[in-house]
Design a protein around this motif. Structure first.
Motif, PDB file in Angstrom:
ATOM      1  N   HIS B  29       1.040  -1.119   0.157  1.00  0.00           N
ATOM      2  CA  HIS B  29      -0.101  -0.010  -0.161  1.00  0.00           C
ATOM      3  C   HIS B  29       1.046   1.213   0.129  1.00  0.00           C
ATOM      4  O   HIS B  29       1.893   1.125   0.559  1.00  0.00           O
ATOM      5  CB  HIS B  29      -1.060  -0.057   1.223  1.00  0.00           C
ATOM      6  N   LEU B  30       0.366   2.296  -0.735  1.00  0.00           N
ATOM      7  CA  LEU B  30       1.098   3.336  -0.924  1.00  0.00           C
ATOM      8  C   LEU B  30       0.547   4.881   0.084  1.00  0.00           C
ATOM      9  O   LEU B  30       1.226   5.529   0.060  1.00  0.00           O
ATOM     10  CB  LEU B  30       1.206   3.873  -2.229  1.00  0.00           C
ATOM     11  N   TYR B  31      -0.787   4.518   0.328  1.00  0.00           N
ATOM     12  CA  TYR B  31      -1.473   5.752   1.009  1.00  0.00           C
ATOM     13  C   TYR B  31      -1.731   5.389   2.417  1.00  0.00           C
ATOM     14  O   TYR B  31      -2.303   4.079   2.701  1.00  0.00           O
ATOM     15  CB  TYR B  31      -2.699   6.103   0.127  1.00  0.00           C
ATOM     16  N   PHE B  32      -1.391   6.295   3.486  1.00  0.00           N
ATOM     17  CA  PHE B  32      -1.536   5.869   4.820  1.00  0.00           C
ATOM     18  C   PHE B  32      -2.395   6.928   5.365  1.00  0.00           C
ATOM     19  O   PHE B  32      -2.151   8.344   4.918  1.00  0.00           O
ATOM     20  CB  PHE B  32       0.100   5.804   5.315  1.00  0.00           C
ATOM     21  N   TYR B  33      -2.969   6.422   6.567  1.00  0.00           N
ATOM     22  CA  TYR B  33      -3.900   7.447   7.196  1.00  0.00           C
ATOM     23  C   TYR B  33      -4.072   7.353   8.701  1.00  0.00           C
ATOM     24  O   TYR B  33      -3.744   6.232   9.194  1.00  0.00           O
ATOM     25  CB  TYR B  33      -5.381   7.322   6.574  1.00  0.00           C
ATOM     26  N   TRP B  34      -4.291   8.454   9.430  1.00  0.00           N
ATOM     27  CA  TRP B  34      -4.781   8.272  10.660  1.00  0.00           C
ATOM     28  C   TRP B  34      -5.992   8.805  10.880  1.00  0.00           C
ATOM     29  O   TRP B  34      -6.415   9.921  10.652  1.00  0.00           O
ATOM     30  CB  TRP B  34      -3.679   9.055  11.790  1.00  0.00           C
ATOM     31  N   TYR B  35      -7.088   8.280  11.830  1.00  0.00           N
ATOM     32  CA  TYR B  35      -8.255   8.737  12.130  1.00  0.00           C
ATOM     33  C   TYR B  35      -8.466   8.524  13.498  1.00  0.00           C
ATOM     34  O   TYR B  35      -7.693   7.843  14.251  1.00  0.00           O
ATOM     35  CB  TYR B  35      -9.450   7.920  11.493  1.00  0.00           C
TER      36      TYR B  35
END
Lengths: 112, 114
Positions: B29-35
Protein backbone atom coordinates in the motif's frame (compact mmCIF):
# COMPACT_ATOMS: atom_id res chain seq x y z
CA UNK A 1 -17.42 19.97 3.30
CA UNK A 2 -19.21 16.71 2.76
CA UNK A 3 -21.69 15.47 5.35
CA UNK A 4 -23.08 11.97 5.61
CA UNK A 5 -26.27 11.30 7.48
CA UNK A 6 -27.28 7.79 8.46
CA UNK A 7 -30.71 6.59 9.38
CA UNK A 8 -31.88 5.17 11.59
CA UNK A 9 -29.41 5.97 14.37
CA UNK A 10 -30.26 2.71 16.07
CA UNK A 11 -32.28 -0.34 15.25
CA UNK A 12 -33.50 -3.36 17.19
CA UNK A 13 -34.79 -6.26 15.12
CA UNK A 14 -35.78 -9.81 15.85
CA UNK A 15 -33.62 -12.56 14.50
CA UNK A 16 -34.71 -13.53 11.02
CA UNK A 17 -36.11 -10.12 10.10
CA UNK A 18 -34.88 -7.98 7.23
CA UNK A 19 -33.63 -4.45 7.74
CA UNK A 20 -32.31 -1.46 5.79
CA UNK A 21 -29.87 1.26 6.79
CA UNK A 22 -29.60 4.44 4.73
CA UNK A 23 -26.72 6.81 4.13
CA UNK A 24 -27.40 10.20 2.52
CA UNK A 25 -24.68 12.50 1.34
CA UNK A 26 -24.72 16.29 0.99
CA UNK A 27 -22.58 15.95 -2.16
CA UNK A 28 -22.09 13.50 -5.02
CA UNK A 29 -20.48 10.28 -3.88
CA UNK A 30 -17.34 9.19 -5.71
CA UNK A 31 -16.77 6.12 -3.62
CA UNK A 32 -18.99 4.91 -0.82
CA UNK A 33 -17.81 2.40 1.74
CA UNK A 34 -19.68 0.36 4.29
CA UNK A 35 -17.87 -0.78 7.40
CA UNK A 36 -18.99 -2.69 10.46
CA UNK A 37 -17.65 -1.89 13.91
CA UNK A 38 -18.09 -3.72 17.15
CA UNK A 39 -18.31 -1.25 20.02
CA UNK A 40 -14.82 0.00 20.89
CA UNK A 41 -13.13 -2.06 18.19
CA UNK A 42 -11.80 -1.64 14.66
CA UNK A 43 -13.62 -1.12 11.36
CA UNK A 44 -14.29 -4.20 9.24
CA UNK A 45 -14.64 -3.48 5.53
CA UNK A 46 -17.90 -4.75 4.04
CA UNK A 47 -18.33 -3.26 0.58
CA UNK A 48 -17.37 -0.39 -1.69
CA UNK A 49 -19.63 1.16 -4.34
CA UNK A 50 -18.60 3.60 -7.01
CA UNK A 51 -20.98 3.62 -9.92
CA UNK A 52 -24.49 5.03 -9.89
CA UNK A 53 -26.97 2.17 -9.71
CA UNK A 54 -24.31 -0.26 -8.52
CA UNK A 55 -25.35 -3.07 -6.21
CA UNK A 56 -23.10 -5.52 -4.38
CA UNK A 57 -23.87 -8.46 -2.16
CA UNK A 58 -21.89 -10.49 0.32
CA UNK A 59 -23.60 -13.31 2.11
CA UNK A 60 -26.85 -11.78 3.42
CA UNK A 61 -25.81 -8.15 3.07
CA UNK A 62 -26.60 -6.08 -0.02
CA UNK A 63 -25.52 -2.52 -0.62
CA UNK A 64 -26.75 -0.17 -3.34
CA UNK A 65 -25.70 3.23 -4.60
CA UNK A 66 -28.51 5.20 -6.18
CA UNK A 67 -28.31 6.52 -9.74
CA UNK A 68 -27.68 10.09 -8.63
CA UNK A 69 -24.89 8.91 -6.36
CA UNK A 70 -26.04 10.77 -3.29
CA UNK A 71 -27.56 7.96 -1.31
CA UNK A 72 -26.66 4.41 -0.42
CA UNK A 73 -28.56 1.71 1.38
CA UNK A 74 -27.43 -1.41 3.20
CA UNK A 75 -29.92 -4.24 3.40
CA UNK A 76 -29.58 -7.29 5.62
CA UNK A 77 -31.75 -10.28 4.88
CA UNK A 78 -32.78 -12.71 7.62
CA UNK A 79 -30.74 -10.99 10.34
CA UNK A 80 -28.69 -13.03 12.80
CA UNK A 81 -27.07 -12.14 16.13
CA UNK A 82 -23.71 -12.03 14.31
CA UNK A 83 -24.98 -9.01 12.35
CA UNK A 84 -25.17 -6.93 15.53
CA UNK A 85 -22.81 -3.97 15.67
CA UNK A 86 -22.39 -0.44 14.38
CA UNK A 87 -22.62 0.10 10.64
CA UNK A 88 -20.72 3.05 9.24
CA UNK A 89 -20.85 4.54 5.79
CA UNK A 90 -17.79 6.41 4.59
CA UNK A 91 -17.32 8.55 1.50
CA UNK A 92 -14.21 9.10 -0.52
CA UNK A 93 -13.53 12.81 -0.33
CA UNK A 94 -11.45 14.11 -3.23
CA UNK A 95 -8.41 15.99 -2.10
CA UNK A 96 -4.75 15.50 -1.46
CA UNK A 97 -5.09 12.16 0.19
CA UNK A 98 -8.58 10.98 -0.59
CA UNK A 99 -9.62 10.72 3.00
CA UNK A 100 -12.87 9.12 4.08
CA UNK A 101 -15.64 11.15 5.65
CA UNK A 102 -17.86 9.05 7.89
CA UNK A 103 -21.48 9.07 8.85
CA UNK A 104 -22.67 8.99 12.43
CA UNK A 105 -23.25 5.24 12.38
CA UNK A 106 -26.24 2.98 12.89
CA UNK A 107 -26.26 0.69 15.89
CA UNK A 108 -27.94 -2.62 15.16
CA UNK A 109 -29.11 -5.04 17.83
CA UNK A 110 -30.56 -8.41 16.90
CA UNK A 111 -32.80 -10.03 19.45
CA UNK A 112 -33.31 -13.76 19.70
CA UNK B 1 -5.11 -12.13 4.21
CA UNK B 2 -2.88 -9.08 4.75
CA UNK B 3 -4.02 -6.71 7.45
CA UNK B 4 -3.14 -3.43 9.08
CA UNK B 5 -1.72 -3.89 12.57
CA UNK B 6 -1.43 -1.36 15.39
CA UNK B 7 0.45 -1.26 18.67
CA UNK B 8 -0.21 -0.87 21.49
CA UNK B 9 -3.86 -1.82 21.70
CA UNK B 10 -4.28 0.37 24.76
CA UNK B 11 -2.10 3.22 26.02
CA UNK B 12 -2.60 5.10 29.26
CA UNK B 13 -0.61 8.28 29.76
CA UNK B 14 -0.46 11.34 31.96
CA UNK B 15 -1.46 14.72 30.58
CA UNK B 16 1.52 16.49 29.06
CA UNK B 17 3.39 13.30 28.20
CA UNK B 18 4.41 12.33 24.69
CA UNK B 19 2.96 9.22 23.09
CA UNK B 20 3.81 7.38 19.91
CA UNK B 21 1.24 5.16 18.28
CA UNK B 22 2.51 2.61 15.83
CA UNK B 23 1.04 1.07 12.72
CA UNK B 24 2.21 -1.43 10.16
CA UNK B 25 0.22 -0.87 6.96
CA UNK B 26 -0.37 -3.54 4.34
CA UNK B 27 2.92 -4.07 2.54
CA UNK B 28 2.13 -2.97 -1.02
CA UNK B 29 0.00 0.00 0.00
CA UNK B 30 1.10 3.53 -0.79
CA UNK B 31 -1.39 5.76 1.04
CA UNK B 32 -1.54 5.91 4.80
CA UNK B 33 -3.99 7.56 7.16
CA UNK B 34 -4.71 8.26 10.79
CA UNK B 35 -8.24 8.72 12.07
CA UNK B 36 -9.60 9.05 15.57
CA UNK B 37 -12.89 8.29 17.23
CA UNK B 38 -13.84 9.87 20.52
CA UNK B 39 -16.15 7.53 22.42
CA UNK B 40 -19.67 7.73 21.04
CA UNK B 41 -18.72 10.09 18.21
CA UNK B 42 -17.92 9.89 14.51
CA UNK B 43 -14.70 8.58 13.07
CA UNK B 44 -12.72 11.71 12.18
CA UNK B 45 -9.90 12.13 9.71
CA UNK B 46 -6.58 13.37 11.08
CA UNK B 47 -3.94 13.09 8.37
CA UNK B 48 -3.03 11.37 5.12
CA UNK B 49 0.49 10.50 4.03
CA UNK B 50 1.87 9.63 0.64
CA UNK B 51 5.35 9.51 -0.84
CA UNK B 52 6.90 10.35 2.52
CA UNK B 53 4.98 13.52 3.08
CA UNK B 54 1.69 14.71 4.45
CA UNK B 55 -0.85 15.09 1.64
CA UNK B 56 -3.70 16.42 3.71
CA UNK B 57 -4.41 17.17 7.36
CA UNK B 58 -7.46 18.20 9.31
CA UNK B 59 -7.92 21.07 11.74
CA UNK B 60 -7.47 18.58 14.57
CA UNK B 61 -3.95 17.78 13.40
CA UNK B 62 -2.18 20.76 14.97
CA UNK B 63 1.46 21.28 15.90
CA UNK B 64 1.17 18.76 18.72
CA UNK B 65 0.76 15.96 16.18
CA UNK B 66 3.30 14.55 13.78
CA UNK B 67 3.55 11.50 11.56
CA UNK B 68 6.51 9.58 10.32
CA UNK B 69 7.38 6.57 8.25
CA UNK B 70 10.75 5.80 9.81
CA UNK B 71 11.41 2.68 7.76
CA UNK B 72 9.76 0.72 4.98
CA UNK B 73 7.07 -0.77 7.16
CA UNK B 74 6.10 1.35 10.17
CA UNK B 75 3.89 4.42 10.20
CA UNK B 76 3.74 6.37 13.45
CA UNK B 77 1.61 9.08 15.00
CA UNK B 78 3.23 11.16 17.72
CA UNK B 79 1.39 13.40 20.11
CA UNK B 80 3.94 15.66 21.78
CA UNK B 81 2.09 16.86 24.84
CA UNK B 82 -1.12 14.98 25.41
CA UNK B 83 -4.30 16.65 26.61
CA UNK B 84 -7.34 15.13 28.23
CA UNK B 85 -9.31 15.70 25.03
CA UNK B 86 -6.86 13.53 23.08
CA UNK B 87 -8.41 10.48 24.74
CA UNK B 88 -9.87 8.50 21.87
CA UNK B 89 -9.50 5.43 19.71
CA UNK B 90 -6.88 6.05 17.03
CA UNK B 91 -7.14 4.10 13.80
CA UNK B 92 -4.49 3.66 11.17
CA UNK B 93 -5.58 2.86 7.61
CA UNK B 94 -3.89 2.16 4.32
CA UNK B 95 -4.82 1.76 0.69
CA UNK B 96 -2.90 0.70 -2.35
CA UNK B 97 -4.00 3.52 -4.64
CA UNK B 98 -6.56 6.26 -4.82
CA UNK B 99 -10.27 6.12 -5.66
CA UNK B 100 -10.74 2.54 -6.75
CA UNK B 101 -8.87 0.90 -3.92
CA UNK B 102 -10.31 -0.01 -0.57
CA UNK B 103 -9.09 1.69 2.56
CA UNK B 104 -8.33 -0.94 5.21
CA UNK B 105 -8.33 -0.11 8.89
CA UNK B 106 -6.30 -1.44 11.77
CA UNK B 107 -7.88 -2.57 15.05
CA UNK B 108 -7.09 0.74 16.74
CA UNK B 109 -5.18 2.01 19.76
CA UNK B 110 -7.25 3.20 22.67
CA UNK B 111 -5.50 6.22 24.17
CA UNK B 112 -6.48 7.30 27.65
CA UNK B 113 -5.04 10.56 28.95
CA UNK B 114 -5.29 11.04 32.72
Amino acid sequence: SQELEQSPQSLIVQEGKNLTINCTSSKTLYGLYWYKQKYGEGLIFLMMLQKGGEEKSHEKITAKLDEKKQQSSLHITASQPSHAGIYLCGADTPGGGNKLTFGTGTQLKVEL
Amino acid sequence: EPEVTQTPSHQVTQMGQEVILRCVPISNHLYFYWYRQILGQKVEFLVSFYNNEISEKSEIFDDQFSVERPDGSNFTLKIRSTKLEDSAMYFCASRRGQYTDTQYFGPGTRLTVL
